[in-house]
Write a protein that holds these residues in place. Structure first.
Motif, PDB file in Angstrom:
ATOM      1  N   ASN A 115       0.818  -1.215   0.000  1.00 41.39           N
ATOM      2  CA  ASN A 115       0.000   0.000   0.000  1.00 41.39           C
ATOM      3  C   ASN A 115       0.852   1.264   0.000  1.00 41.39           C
ATOM      4  N   ARG A 116       2.024   1.207   0.652  1.00 36.90           N
ATOM      5  CA  ARG A 116       2.934   2.352   0.584  1.00 36.90           C
ATOM      6  C   ARG A 116       3.331   2.607  -0.866  1.00 36.90           C
ATOM      7  N   ASP A 117       3.666   1.540  -1.591  1.00 36.07           N
ATOM      8  CA  ASP A 117       4.038   1.643  -2.995  1.00 36.07           C
ATOM      9  C   ASP A 117       2.866   2.192  -3.809  1.00 36.07           C
ATOM     10  N   LYS A 118       1.699   1.644  -3.600  1.00 34.17           N
ATOM     11  CA  LYS A 118       0.495   2.066  -4.330  1.00 34.17           C
ATOM     12  C   LYS A 118       0.178   3.538  -4.085  1.00 34.17           C
ATOM     13  N   ASN A 119       0.408   4.000  -2.854  1.00 35.10           N
ATOM     14  CA  ASN A 119       0.106   5.386  -2.500  1.00 35.10           C
ATOM     15  C   ASN A 119       1.199   6.361  -2.914  1.00 35.10           C
ATOM     16  N   GLY A 120       2.390   5.841  -3.237  1.00 39.31           N
ATOM     17  CA  GLY A 120       3.510   6.724  -3.566  1.00 39.31           C
ATOM     18  C   GLY A 120       4.175   7.310  -2.343  1.00 39.31           C
ATOM     19  N   ASP A 121       4.242   6.533  -1.233  1.00 44.62           N
ATOM     20  CA  ASP A 121       4.866   6.999   0.010  1.00 44.62           C
ATOM     21  C   ASP A 121       6.361   6.701  -0.006  1.00 44.62           C
ATOM     22  N   LEU A 122       7.165   7.726   0.277  1.00 45.41           N
ATOM     23  CA  LEU A 122       8.614   7.614   0.188  1.00 45.41           C
ATOM     24  C   LEU A 122       9.290   7.946   1.513  1.00 45.41           C
ATOM     25  N   ALA A 123      10.452   7.329   1.724  1.00 50.45           N
ATOM     26  CA  ALA A 123      11.338   7.699   2.829  1.00 50.45           C
ATOM     27  C   ALA A 123      12.551   8.398   2.222  1.00 50.45           C
ATOM     28  N   LEU A 124      12.961   9.492   2.828  1.00 46.29           N
ATOM     29  CA  LEU A 124      14.112  10.271   2.366  1.00 46.29           C
ATOM     30  C   LEU A 124      15.169  10.262   3.458  1.00 46.29           C
ATOM     31  N   THR A 125      16.371   9.787   3.128  1.00 46.46           N
ATOM     32  CA  THR A 125      17.451   9.709   4.111  1.00 46.46           C
ATOM     33  C   THR A 125      18.538  10.709   3.769  1.00 46.46           C
ATOM     34  N   GLU A 126      18.989  11.446   4.778  1.00 44.83           N
ATOM     35  CA  GLU A 126      20.144  12.332   4.637  1.00 44.83           C
ATOM     36  C   GLU A 126      21.381  11.598   5.150  1.00 44.83           C
ATOM     37  N   LEU A 127      22.440  11.571   4.325  1.00 43.57           N
ATOM     38  CA  LEU A 127      23.699  10.938   4.692  1.00 43.57           C
ATOM     39  C   LEU A 127      24.821  11.962   4.658  1.00 43.57           C
ATOM     40  N   ASP A 128      25.875  11.729   5.448  1.00 45.61           N
ATOM     41  CA  ASP A 128      27.098  12.499   5.242  1.00 45.61           C
ATOM     42  C   ASP A 128      27.854  11.881   4.071  1.00 45.61           C
ATOM     43  N   MET A 129      28.986  12.436   3.704  1.00 45.36           N
ATOM     44  CA  MET A 129      29.684  11.953   2.516  1.00 45.36           C
ATOM     45  C   MET A 129      30.356  10.604   2.732  1.00 45.36           C
ATOM     46  N   GLN A 130      30.363  10.126   3.959  1.00 45.58           N
ATOM     47  CA  GLN A 130      30.861   8.777   4.244  1.00 45.58           C
ATOM     48  C   GLN A 130      29.730   7.752   4.249  1.00 45.58           C
ATOM     49  N   GLY A 131      28.503   8.223   4.048  1.00 47.62           N
ATOM     50  CA  GLY A 131      27.356   7.325   3.969  1.00 47.62           C
ATOM     51  C   GLY A 131      26.686   7.043   5.289  1.00 47.62           C
ATOM     52  N   ASN A 132      26.938   7.860   6.306  1.00 47.15           N
ATOM     53  CA  ASN A 132      26.309   7.670   7.608  1.00 47.15           C
ATOM     54  C   ASN A 132      25.034   8.509   7.705  1.00 47.15           C
ATOM     55  N   GLU A 133      23.941   7.918   8.217  1.00 47.72           N
ATOM     56  CA  GLU A 133      22.677   8.637   8.310  1.00 47.72           C
ATOM     57  C   GLU A 133      22.775   9.799   9.286  1.00 47.72           C
ATOM     58  N   THR A 134      22.288  10.973   8.831  1.00 49.83           N
ATOM     59  CA  THR A 134      22.256  12.164   9.685  1.00 49.83           C
ATOM     60  C   THR A 134      20.849  12.755   9.810  1.00 49.83           C
ATOM     61  N   GLY A 135      19.874  12.165   9.110  1.00 49.87           N
ATOM     62  CA  GLY A 135      18.509  12.653   9.208  1.00 49.87           C
ATOM     63  C   GLY A 135      17.597  11.938   8.230  1.00 49.87           C
ATOM     64  N   TYR A 136      16.286  12.222   8.326  1.00 49.03           N
ATOM     65  CA  TYR A 136      15.327  11.575   7.445  1.00 49.03           C
ATOM     66  C   TYR A 136      14.052  12.405   7.362  1.00 49.03           C
ATOM     67  N   MET A 137      13.230  12.124   6.347  1.00 53.06           N
ATOM     68  CA  MET A 137      11.884  12.658   6.220  1.00 53.06           C
ATOM     69  C   MET A 137      10.996  11.560   5.633  1.00 53.06           C
TER      70      MET A 137
END
Length: 352
Positions: A92-114
């Motif tokens: 249903n997430r796919d059907k609805n077009g629901d996305l997760a957005l991840t912010e990474l530093d340049m080393q690929g470590n997560e620093t935030g999300y939406m």
């Protein structure tokens, strides 16, 4: 590909020639640029990095000013967000077009999300840096087709850690560049301040290129518009100056992709003519598990030298429910003189 090989021997000589410089007072064309050598070896930027959700990365983009990477993916199933009556399945997430957005530093470590609800499939995104703020450009206003939601226009919004946006959120600055278009996805060329939108109209996919500032002022006159050439499973796009790059391919074991070679290709298209100039098999990341190509982006290692750009491409690795992100880059560029030689030879080949 053969026409590209015929010219590769002359690259070393031609690369010593200077750029053509516009006459005094003339404005250089954004569509006059170098072209990436797709056969060049790729460097690994990040490998096997976790994102906020464990789903496959769909696409990514760089904030070259603030040294951040933004990665978008379909929201994982089983999550319940504020205002929802219960956990929502992945289907249903796919059907609805629901996305997760991840912010990474340049080393690929997560620093935030939406979380972005009702936006689309995330085939491609772009980033615009203004001071210390990263503005995301994405599709939005998803309409369900088949089992997925797909965007019908594009939107701009500031990254805000932990924020949940819907397609109706006031934070969104929306743009409908072409009436009657759907399957809208977007990419930003940070070196030339261009916005490229992939869209579908009358059943055919095309790419429109616009000056970024014009779009923000709601002047939707393109400086280029070309059809999408025939490709395999489409996985992302990026433009740099006068050239458009298309990513295609499948994970190992599907769509004819066989380990370790796979079937990942990048195609280069002349934005002034729509002509395919090169198409190369990409073998970087051949030791990854799963290895599905996902997304293209332009990286500027030094924003003071935008002519020294990199073409970056992503792969999803590992297995459900813990997919991981990987990014590789090509940094070799052909001078304009070599490209013109390729174009002339291609025209002659067609005449012959």
């Amino acid at each position: 590909m053969r026409r590209f090989v015929k010219h590769i021997a002359s690259i070393a000589i031609l690369s010593l020639l200077p750029f053509s410089v516009p006459a005094a007072g003339a404005e250089p064309s954004a569509l006059h640029s170098k072209m990436f050598v797709l056969s060049a070896p790729a460097a690994e930027l990040i490998r096997d990095k976790a994102l906020h959700n464990g789903t496959v990365l769909q696409s990514f983009a760089f904030d070259n000013v603030n040294q951040r990477i933004y990665v978008v993916q379909l929201m994982a199933g089983g999550q319940k967000l504020p205002g929802e009556s219960g956990a929502v399945s992945g289907a249903n997430r796919d059907k609805n077009g629901d996305l997760a957005l991840t912010e990474l530093d340049m080393q690929g470590n997560e620093t935030g999300y939406m979380f972005l609800k009702g936006f689309g499939h995330g085939v491609q995104i772009g980033v615009e840096a203004i001071g210390g703020t990263s503005y995301l450009w994405t599709e939005t206003d998803a309409v369900t087709e088949g089992s997925s939601g797909w965007g019908t226009q594009i939107a701009r919004f500031a990254f805000e850690n932990g924020k949940i946006l819907t397609k109706d959120s006031p934070e969104l600055e929306k743009h409908r560049l072409i009436e009657g278009a759907d399957r809208t996805t977007v990419n930003i060329d940070p070196a030339n301040d261009l916005l490229t939108m992939r869209y579908r109209k009358n059943g055919a996919f095309r790419f429109g290129v616009y000056n970024l500032e014009d779009v923000k002022q709601r002047n939707y006159t393109p400086i280029a518009d070309v059809p999408q050439p025939t490709v395999g499973t489409f996985q992302g796009f990026a433009s740099y100056g006068g050239y458009l790059y298309l990513l295609e391919g499948n994970s190992y074991g599907s769509g004819g992709s066989v380990e370790p070679v796979g079937n990942t290709y990048i195609t280069a298209v002349d934005l002034q003519t729509g002509e395919v100039l090169d198409k190369q098999l990409i073998t970087a990341g051949d030791t990854l598990t799963f290895r599905e190509p996902e997304g293209l982006a332009i990286r500027l290692p030094d924003v003071k030298h935008p002519q020294k750009a990199e073409l970056s491409f992503g792969f999803a690795s590992n297995f459900t429910p813990n997919r991981l992100a990987n990014i590789y880059s090509i940094d070799r560029l052909l001078p304009a003189e070599a490209i013109e030689g390729m174009q002339g030879s291609h025209k002659k080949d067609k005449e012959d």
